[in-house]
Design a protein around this motif. Sequence first.
Motif, mmCIF file in Angstrom:
data_model
loop_
_atom_site.group_PDB
_atom_site.id
_atom_site.type_symbol
_atom_site.label_atom_id
_atom_site.label_comp_id
_atom_site.label_asym_id
_atom_site.label_seq_id
_atom_site.Cartn_x
_atom_site.Cartn_y
_atom_site.Cartn_z
ATOM 1 N N ASP A 426 -12.161 -4.701 7.358
ATOM 2 C CA ASP A 426 -11.884 -3.978 6.118
ATOM 3 C C ASP A 426 -10.875 -4.524 5.209
ATOM 4 N N GLY A 427 -9.974 -5.439 5.796
ATOM 5 C CA GLY A 427 -8.968 -6.111 4.015
ATOM 6 C C GLY A 427 -7.368 -5.463 4.663
ATOM 7 N N ARG A 428 -7.212 -5.352 6.188
ATOM 8 C CA ARG A 428 -5.449 -4.845 6.248
ATOM 9 C C ARG A 428 -4.892 -5.493 7.418
ATOM 10 N N LEU A 429 -3.597 -5.544 6.884
ATOM 11 C CA LEU A 429 -3.234 -6.194 8.393
ATOM 12 C C LEU A 429 -3.347 -5.811 9.479
ATOM 13 N N LYS A 430 -2.732 -6.189 10.499
ATOM 14 C CA LYS A 430 -2.606 -5.502 12.054
ATOM 15 C C LYS A 430 -1.796 -6.443 12.419
ATOM 16 N N LEU A 431 -0.725 -5.833 13.465
ATOM 17 C CA LEU A 431 0.196 -6.551 13.374
ATOM 18 C C LEU A 431 -0.110 -6.098 15.900
ATOM 19 N N ILE A 432 -0.255 -7.586 16.463
ATOM 20 C CA ILE A 432 -1.086 -7.153 17.176
ATOM 21 C C ILE A 432 0.484 -8.491 18.422
ATOM 22 N N LEU A 433 1.202 -7.713 19.313
ATOM 23 C CA LEU A 433 2.160 -7.714 20.385
ATOM 24 C C LEU A 433 1.707 -7.796 21.785
ATOM 25 N N GLY A 434 2.857 -9.407 22.334
ATOM 26 C CA GLY A 434 2.701 -8.724 23.609
ATOM 27 C C GLY A 434 4.330 -9.225 24.511
ATOM 28 N N GLU A 435 4.345 -8.583 25.394
ATOM 29 C CA GLU A 435 5.872 -9.566 25.702
ATOM 30 C C GLU A 435 5.325 -9.872 26.988
ATOM 31 N N GLY A 436 6.545 -10.861 27.269
ATOM 32 C CA GLY A 436 6.522 -11.947 28.642
ATOM 33 C C GLY A 436 7.582 -12.194 28.919
ATOM 34 N N VAL A 437 7.994 -13.053 28.961
ATOM 35 C CA VAL A 437 8.725 -13.908 29.415
ATOM 36 C C VAL A 437 8.479 -15.838 29.877
ATOM 37 N N SER A 438 9.863 -16.265 29.099
ATOM 38 C CA SER A 438 9.450 -17.611 28.819
ATOM 39 C C SER A 438 10.101 -18.718 30.303
ATOM 40 N N THR A 439 9.443 -19.479 30.548
ATOM 41 C CA THR A 439 9.975 -19.574 32.558
ATOM 42 C C THR A 439 10.126 -21.530 32.515
ATOM 43 N N ASP A 440 10.941 -22.012 33.370
ATOM 44 C CA ASP A 440 11.581 -22.967 32.851
ATOM 45 C C ASP A 440 10.479 -24.022 34.065
#
Length: 500
Positions: A426-440
Amino acid sequence: MAEGAKLKPMKKGRIGLYTMGLSTYWEQFPGLRERIIGYGEFLKEKMALHGEVFYYGLVDSEEEGRRAGEWFQAQNVDLIFCHSGTYSTSSAVLPVHQICHAPVVVLNLQPAARINYEQTTTGEWLAHCGACPVPEIANAFSRADISFRVFNGLLGLEQTPAISLANEVTKDRPEAIRAWKSIEEWIQAASVRRTLRHSRFGFLGNTYSGMLDMYSDFTMIQAQTGLHVEVLEMCDVDRMLREVTETQIREKMVEIEEMFAISGDSPADPIAKKPTAEQLEWACRVAAAQEKLALHYDLDALTYYYHGAPGNPYEKLQAGFIVGHSLLTAKGIPCAGEGDLKTAVAMKICDILGIGGSYSEIVVVDYEDETILLGHDGPFHIAIAEGKPILRGMGLYHGKQGTGVSVEAKVKSGPVTTVNLTQTGDGRLKLILGEGVSTDGPTMKIGNTQTPIKFHDHPDDYMDKWFREAPTHHCALAVGHHARLLQKVADVMEIRQVTL
């Protein structure tokens, strides 16, 4: 350093604040009016550490509510905190927000963790009953179609007022710490809103042909974020290139040597070589032109892509973009490749908040480590790098034309947040968020940015959730866990959001 090396400042949010009460009480209970105004002044002083605060004072009647609404409107505030100091009729509060339509957060912050039951008088109780009017106000807001947020907790005073019969020192209580963390996040969100509404985004060239997820209407972007899109041409960069001096090239070389490690040949990929002197000189020359372009057009962010006929002079010009755009990103002018304007907005949001925002997409899944590698062949946010990013000479850019110098880097190990800005049907912006951990974990040595990330779900389950939200295939990668903060950004900007 050169003039263009200065970071672009974030605009502080303009924060409205008022304390509500009931005018009938003031003659009945001497000292109550001054007491709750004192609580409001305390809020103002602490909020001023994070934003530009406009404290109206007391709203205790519908006439005062109208005056407050007009005053906040004149101050052009980005957010209003409605401090529930004691009981107030909703008829006093509603006019404020019918006149000024800035987002509103109702603060129900009790002064004491516990009242003095044995000695409390009616006047004393009224100084602690901020929760009492909140249901009434919420109902009025809902029926008037005014969106609102409520936060409950403790005020966090460092000393007890002389008039009080209770212990009001609550600054170290978890309910106060949590409250002030949330208030700070709301003010940061308002600062994002204000900064974007005063931002100029360059759109250089076009969007990569066929990537339908990335196409967006410039008017739609401005309507929903307030930013201005300045359409630029390759000839604008070429014009700047012709003005670059040998001194400016040398200055860029010093900048590059400070920020990057120069690679040898890749041990794995034959197209990833040690950059030649000619490639580095060209990258410096183009970087100087890119900075001139950003300064000339007063850009706060840039998205770019150019696909010309083979042998076109601009092909060589765009092949030198990655290093210069990484340098601009480090200076608060985030740059997104392939003409992805929505991801440039996501990167700018992260940059305003000081949490990075590196241009990324899914690279590959490591089922042994249960990580997803995110990265891209393009600009990198140097401020969030693990060690010095590496420059590699590329014999070709996959899926694109030309050769040049690319950045190989990894985001710092530790908590990270993926920030994806997409557009719905419908032309609306949407924010998709995700949390994680950057590994070595291991990465490839192919001249691309790559960060292995472990999310809370198995990679297959996480991707199931991610893909179901119909994302733009790029995202901004930020350091730290910031879903709560970014949820507030979406709320204040009236953008839909989902957290995976």
